[in-house]
Design a protein around this motif. Structure first.
Motif, short mmCIF file in Angstrom:
data_model
loop_
_atom_site.label_atom_id
_atom_site.label_comp_id
_atom_site.label_asym_id
_atom_site.label_seq_id
_atom_site.Cartn_x
_atom_site.Cartn_y
_atom_site.Cartn_z
N ALA A 180 0.83 -1.21 0.00
CA ALA A 180 0.00 0.00 0.00
C ALA A 180 0.87 1.26 0.00
N ASP A 181 1.95 1.24 0.77
CA ASP A 181 2.87 2.38 0.79
C ASP A 181 3.50 2.58 -0.59
N CYS A 182 3.85 1.48 -1.24
CA CYS A 182 4.42 1.58 -2.58
C CYS A 182 3.46 2.29 -3.53
N ASP A 183 2.22 1.90 -3.48
CA ASP A 183 1.24 2.49 -4.39
C ASP A 183 1.09 3.99 -4.15
N LYS A 184 1.12 4.38 -2.88
CA LYS A 184 1.00 5.81 -2.57
C LYS A 184 2.21 6.60 -3.07
N VAL A 185 3.38 6.04 -2.88
CA VAL A 185 4.59 6.75 -3.31
C VAL A 185 4.68 6.81 -4.83
N LYS A 186 4.31 5.73 -5.51
CA LYS A 186 4.40 5.72 -6.96
C LYS A 186 3.40 6.67 -7.61
N ALA A 187 2.38 7.07 -6.84
CA ALA A 187 1.42 8.05 -7.35
C ALA A 187 1.97 9.47 -7.30
#
Length: 431
Positions: A180-187
């Motif tokens: 979930a953290d990855c998805d937020k950062v990649k956004a």
């Protein structure tokens, strides 16, 4: 990251027992080198590559104080498998070219059972100040064969600057939180071109380490407490499925070709959000000489797991004396010097490698410079070892082959683990 039982000290019964557990060889000479720790003079120290330059500084200190007992470094390749093979080849020829050996902690049983190491007198080596988990790695059948020099446990390196930018206040404790953290950062605009996660999945010793950590994080194991293989379990399957899924969806496409140093360079190049890595990377990634793009931008946390904190593999290196070495009295004194508190403190300051002396983890000056030390101490105390077996080379090769096939799509996970269960059953029989 990145660590000979003598015939004079063995009865025929003990030799037979070693043969039964896989360490013996009917063709071996009945005579073995003397375990007597005598002889003064030059010594060779055989180790992996020293990229910090600090090892040579410490050896220069020894040589300055011992002009008649000089130590010369023999550097072996980076890859642990290659280091182990060269040490074994030297031992099999009974050569005295190698004196003090810098052994990966998991090699003790194999080297001791094959009578390639000199037993060490417990009354001459002070182990009381060392972390108990590290002391165990130097023992085989209640005898001491190696002294803990550096320890190791996997930790999660993460880009704190990017998590802060995404409004994430703490590192992930579970796999789901990490994704979930990855998805937020990649956004984020700053997250473009940054890969999510990396742990080693190439066919090297590091893949065995990745497998241990992934399976243990699911509550499984590769061998049970009695030494029997246990990779045909739902927990082991879940662990390897995690690695396979991460390799497919969350890792850089180059992951299959990256070794420990390749992963370090990838992280230091600013290309990774999360990375499983050893403590040695900390100092190098924080270098301010232009070699790291993430200096001052990252932090370290415990490894995440399925439902909470994960499990680290216990790594590190121990110092042992070749059974065929000359000048063993000097060799033992050199081991005491290099594993002493003063030398370990200096090594930590220069390289960020994990010490084995327990008090160093609570030293205010050191924890200020290396704030991850409490995390690392806890990780070491709860870490799980790779399989402790006499035929370690064959066992780790089997794990690497089967897990590589499963993680990289060569075989279904179920089939790869079924095959591995059969191989490990054969390799560990009778030990």
């Amino acid at each position: 990251m990145r660590r000979t039982i003598t015939a004079g000290a063995l009865t025929c019964l003990a030799l037979a027992a070693l043969t039964a557990c896989g360490g013996g060889d009917d063709k071996k000479d009945s005579a073995a080198p003397s375990a007597a720790l005598d002889g003064r003079g030059p010594v060779t120290f055989v180790t992996g590559k020293d990229r910090s330059g600090n090892l040579q500084k410490q050896i220069d200190g020894w040589n300055s104080a011992h002009p008649k007992e000089q130590v010369r470094v023999v550097e072996l390749p980076d890859e642990p498998n290659d280091q182990r093979q060269q040490m074994i080849q030297n031992a099999q020829t009974k050569s005295d070219a190698y004196g003090v050996l810098n052994l990966d902690v998991v090699w003790t049983a194999e080297f001791a059972a094959n009578r390639w190491l000199t037993p060490l007198p417990k009354d001459q080596v002070d182990l009381s100040k060392m972390l108990p988990a590290t002391v165990t790695t130097g023992q085989y059948r209640d005898n001491l064969y190696a002294v803990p020099s550096t320890s190791d446990a996997g930790m999660l390196y993460y880009r704190k600057d990017l998590l802060d930018k995404a409004g994430i206040s703490a590192p992930p404790k579970t796999y789901a939180e990490m994704w979930a953290d990855c998805d937020k950062v990649k956004a984020l605009p700053e997250g473009k071109g940054v890969d999510c996660y990396f742990t080693e999945v190439n066919k090297t010793e590091s893949l065995t380490i990745s497998a241990v950590e992934a399976i243990e994080a699911q509550g499984g194991s590769i061998l049970d407490a009695s030494g029997k293989p246990t990779v045909n379990t739902p927990q082991a399957k879940a662990g390897i499925e995690f690695l396979a899924g991460a390799r497919k969806d969350r890792m850089p496409k180059e992951a299959v070709t990256l070794d420990t140093e390749g992963g370090r360079r990838y992280f230091q190049g600013g290309k990774l959000l999360f990375q499983r890595q050893w403590p040695y990377q900390y100092a190098m990634a924080n270098a301010t000489d232009g070699s790291s793009k993430v200096a001052g931008k990252f932090a370290v946390a415990p490894l995440p797991g399925q439902n909470g904190p994960g499990v680290a593999n216990l790594g590190g290196h121990n110092l042992a004396i070749s059974a065929f070495a000359k000048n063993k009295a000097t060799a033992l004194d050199f081991i005491k010097y290099l594993t002493g508190e003063q030398a370990q403190r200096a090594n930590l300051m220069a390289t960020s490698q994990a010490p084995t002396v327990a008090s160093l983890y609570d030293d205010p000056e050191l924890t200020k410079k290396f704030p991850y030390l409490p995390v690392l101490k806890q990780a070491i105390s709860t870490a799980k070892p790779r399989p402790v077996v006499v035929k370690y080379g064959d066992v780790t090769a089997a794990i690497q082959g089967s897990v590589y096939d499963a993680v990289n799509g060569g075989k279904p996970v179920d089939q790869a683990l079924t095959d591995l269960q059969g191989k490990l059953t054969t390799l560990t029989a009778g030990q």
